[in-house]
Design a protein around this motif. Structure first.
Motif, PDB file in Angstrom:
ATOM      1  N   MET A   1       1.118  -1.066  -0.313  1.00 24.72           N
ATOM      2  CA  MET A   1      -0.082  -0.373   0.353  1.00 24.72           C
ATOM      3  C   MET A   1       0.983   0.550  -0.013  1.00 24.72           C
ATOM      4  SD  MET A   1      -3.284   1.248   2.489  1.00 24.72           S
ATOM      5  CE  MET A   1      -2.509   0.702   4.094  1.00 24.72           C
ATOM      6  N   ASP A   2       0.561   2.105  -1.145  1.00 25.43           N
ATOM      7  CA  ASP A   2       1.564   3.507  -0.801  1.00 25.43           C
ATOM      8  C   ASP A   2       0.801   4.352   0.552  1.00 25.43           C
ATOM      9  OD1 ASP A   2       2.399   3.022  -3.229  1.00 25.43           O
ATOM     10  OD2 ASP A   2       0.812   3.808  -4.415  1.00 25.43           O
ATOM     11  N   LYS A   3       2.487   5.137   1.011  1.00 25.25           N
ATOM     12  CA  LYS A   3       2.392   5.567   2.072  1.00 25.25           C
ATOM     13  C   LYS A   3       0.910   7.265   1.611  1.00 25.25           C
ATOM     14  CE  LYS A   3       4.163   7.677   5.542  1.00 25.25           C
ATOM     15  NZ  LYS A   3       5.715   8.158   6.162  1.00 25.25           N
ATOM     16  N   PHE A   4       0.119   7.372   2.530  1.00 28.94           N
ATOM     17  CA  PHE A   4      -0.742   8.792   1.943  1.00 28.94           C
ATOM     18  C   PHE A   4       0.099  10.041   2.594  1.00 28.94           C
ATOM     19  CE2 PHE A   4      -3.340  12.328   0.594  1.00 28.94           C
ATOM     20  CZ  PHE A   4      -4.155  11.275  -0.096  1.00 28.94           C
ATOM     21  N   THR A   5       0.767  10.521   1.662  1.00 33.93           N
ATOM     22  CA  THR A   5       1.103  11.815   2.920  1.00 33.93           C
ATOM     23  C   THR A   5       0.080  13.652   2.484  1.00 33.93           C
ATOM     24  OG1 THR A   5       3.036  12.347   2.305  1.00 33.93           O
ATOM     25  CG2 THR A   5       2.881  10.716   4.042  1.00 33.93           C
ATOM     26  N   THR A   6       0.277  13.448   0.974  1.00 36.28           N
ATOM     27  CA  THR A   6      -0.046  14.339   0.290  1.00 36.28           C
ATOM     28  C   THR A   6      -0.282  14.249  -0.955  1.00 36.28           C
ATOM     29  OG1 THR A   6       2.199  15.091  -0.691  1.00 36.28           O
ATOM     30  CG2 THR A   6       2.147  16.307   1.407  1.00 36.28           C
ATOM     31  N   LEU A   7      -1.382  14.761  -1.179  1.00 37.25           N
ATOM     32  CA  LEU A   7      -1.755  14.856  -3.073  1.00 37.25           C
ATOM     33  C   LEU A   7      -2.511  16.387  -2.873  1.00 37.25           C
ATOM     34  CD1 LEU A   7      -2.494  13.224  -5.304  1.00 37.25           C
ATOM     35  CD2 LEU A   7      -5.078  13.180  -4.039  1.00 37.25           C
ATOM     36  N   ARG A   8      -1.604  16.757  -4.823  1.00 40.22           N
ATOM     37  CA  ARG A   8      -2.438  17.632  -5.054  1.00 40.22           C
ATOM     38  C   ARG A   8      -2.888  16.944  -6.558  1.00 40.22           C
ATOM     39  NH1 ARG A   8      -2.484  23.154  -4.942  1.00 40.22           N
ATOM     40  NH2 ARG A   8      -2.977  24.303  -6.743  1.00 40.22           N
ATOM     41  N   ALA A   9      -4.261  16.818  -6.944  1.00 41.18           N
ATOM     42  CA  ALA A   9      -4.210  16.543  -7.914  1.00 41.18           C
ATOM     43  C   ALA A   9      -6.496  17.239  -8.328  1.00 41.18           C
ATOM     44  CB  ALA A   9      -5.160  14.945  -7.707  1.00 41.18           C
ATOM     45  N   ILE A  10      -6.358  16.913  -9.599  1.00 37.79           N
ATOM     46  CA  ILE A  10      -7.715  16.723 -10.163  1.00 37.79           C
ATOM     47  C   ILE A  10      -8.932  16.630  -8.996  1.00 37.79           C
ATOM     48  CG2 ILE A  10      -9.513  16.800 -12.397  1.00 37.79           C
ATOM     49  CD1 ILE A  10      -6.582  17.272 -14.003  1.00 37.79           C
ATOM     50  N   PRO A 139     -10.534  22.670 -14.378  1.00 36.87           N
ATOM     51  CA  PRO A 139     -10.281  21.521 -13.069  1.00 36.87           C
ATOM     52  C   PRO A 139      -8.688  21.984 -12.712  1.00 36.87           C
ATOM     53  CG  PRO A 139     -12.329  20.364 -14.496  1.00 36.87           C
ATOM     54  CD  PRO A 139     -11.650  22.308 -15.010  1.00 36.87           C
ATOM     55  N   GLU A 140      -8.252  21.644 -14.354  1.00 34.07           N
ATOM     56  CA  GLU A 140      -6.469  22.087 -14.095  1.00 34.07           C
ATOM     57  C   GLU A 140      -5.861  22.840 -13.144  1.00 34.07           C
ATOM     58  OE1 GLU A 140      -6.382  21.066 -18.804  1.00 34.07           O
ATOM     59  OE2 GLU A 140      -5.901  18.841 -17.459  1.00 34.07           O
ATOM     60  N   GLN A 141      -6.624  24.295 -13.726  1.00 30.52           N
ATOM     61  CA  GLN A 141      -6.173  25.078 -12.707  1.00 30.52           C
ATOM     62  C   GLN A 141      -6.433  25.175 -11.341  1.00 30.52           C
ATOM     63  OE1 GLN A 141      -4.008  27.712 -14.462  1.00 30.52           O
ATOM     64  NE2 GLN A 141      -3.507  26.709 -15.831  1.00 30.52           N
ATOM     65  N   ASN A 142      -7.418  24.446 -11.319  1.00 32.22           N
ATOM     66  CA  ASN A 142      -7.997  24.656  -9.204  1.00 32.22           C
ATOM     67  C   ASN A 142      -8.056  23.627  -9.027  1.00 32.22           C
ATOM     68  OD1 ASN A 142      -8.567  27.344 -10.564  1.00 32.22           O
ATOM     69  ND2 ASN A 142     -10.354  27.021 -10.167  1.00 32.22           N
ATOM     70  N   GLN A 143      -6.672  22.757  -8.701  1.00 30.14           N
ATOM     71  CA  GLN A 143      -6.379  21.205  -8.392  1.00 30.14           C
ATOM     72  C   GLN A 143      -6.736  21.400  -6.414  1.00 30.14           C
ATOM     73  OE1 GLN A 143      -2.890  19.490  -9.467  1.00 30.14           O
ATOM     74  NE2 GLN A 143      -3.591  19.826 -11.323  1.00 30.14           N
ATOM     75  N   VAL A 144      -7.513  20.543  -6.243  1.00 29.81           N
ATOM     76  CA  VAL A 144      -6.866  20.496  -4.904  1.00 29.81           C
ATOM     77  C   VAL A 144      -6.227  19.413  -4.705  1.00 29.81           C
ATOM     78  CG1 VAL A 144      -8.633  18.782  -2.987  1.00 29.81           C
ATOM     79  CG2 VAL A 144     -10.023  20.207  -5.114  1.00 29.81           C
ATOM     80  N   ALA A 145      -5.906  20.547  -2.825  1.00 25.17           N
ATOM     81  CA  ALA A 145      -4.475  19.827  -2.701  1.00 25.17           C
ATOM     82  C   ALA A 145      -4.751  18.608  -0.999  1.00 25.17           C
ATOM     83  CB  ALA A 145      -3.586  21.133  -1.801  1.00 25.17           C
ATOM     84  N   ILE A 146      -4.198  17.882  -0.364  1.00 31.22           N
ATOM     85  CA  ILE A 146      -4.235  17.584   0.610  1.00 31.22           C
ATOM     86  C   ILE A 146      -3.823  17.087   1.495  1.00 31.22           C
ATOM     87  CG2 ILE A 146      -5.276  15.244   1.810  1.00 31.22           C
ATOM     88  CD1 ILE A 146      -7.116  15.105  -0.386  1.00 31.22           C
ATOM     89  N   ASP A 147      -3.117  17.591   2.482  1.00 31.63           N
ATOM     90  CA  ASP A 147      -2.232  17.215   2.892  1.00 31.63           C
ATOM     91  C   ASP A 147      -2.026  16.706   4.389  1.00 31.63           C
ATOM     92  OD1 ASP A 147      -0.134  17.223   4.730  1.00 31.63           O
ATOM     93  OD2 ASP A 147       0.765  19.595   3.503  1.00 31.63           O
ATOM     94  N   LEU A 148      -1.886  16.038   4.651  1.00 29.61           N
ATOM     95  CA  LEU A 148      -1.778  15.197   6.299  1.00 29.61           C
ATOM     96  C   LEU A 148      -1.036  15.278   7.137  1.00 29.61           C
ATOM     97  CD1 LEU A 148      -3.035  11.295   5.132  1.00 29.61           C
ATOM     98  CD2 LEU A 148      -4.450  13.191   5.609  1.00 29.61           C
TER      99      LEU A 148
END
Length: 148
Positions: A1-10, A139-148
């Motif tokens: 399983m990939d560790k989830f720390t950050t994600l910035r994506a559509i 959608p490409e310009q306004n990506q959502v960022a998640i940071d754990l």
């Protein structure tokens, strides 16, 4: 399983309530041995993504432009309700989804997410709708960022 720390994506807005695990992946795709686990992504949301003739439904969000590359799903209340189908999490991940943001989740689905590396994030519906409106403009310009 990939560790989830950050994600910035559509982020793809699927603001429907009560999307159950049978909508995410039909039980027929998990039973009988005709579909290998690696193939589940193409059957994710099958009844919504495809028309009866098997062609793509142009009205379904992940069949539209940049949303094809979405890694975040913005959803309505009670996402993943219904049966305790771990295959629903597998199908979402194999479709490319790493995170689902919703006001609430089915309990078993949420637990399956944690066990398989898909991040379920609970947020207020109004906030999710605001994000959906924002990403809908670009959608490409306004990506959502998640940071754990």
């Amino acid at each position: 399983m990939d560790k989830f720390t950050t994600l910035r994506a559509i982020a793809a807005p699927l603001m429907r309530d009560n999307v159950d695990t049978d909508i995410v992946i039909r039980i027929e795709r998990l039973m009988g041995g005709d579909t290998r686990r690696e193939e589940l992504g193409r059957y994710c949301f099958e009844s919504l993504r495809y028309l009866p003739d098997g062609s793509e439904n142009p009205d379904f969000v992940t069949n539209q432009g940049p949303y094809r590359r979405a890694q975040i799903l913005l959803a309505g209340d009670n996402f993943g309700c219904g049966s305790s189908r771990e295959g629903a999490v597998w199908a979402l991940m194999l479709m490319g989804i790493r995170c689902v943001i919703a006001p609430s989740f089915g309990d078993i689905f949420r637990n399956n997410c944690y066990q398989n590396g898909l991040l379920p994030v609970v947020m207020d519906r109004a906030e999710i709708e605001a994000i959906a409106a924002d990403v809908g403009n670009s959608p490409e310009q306004n990506q959502v960022a998640i940071d754990l």
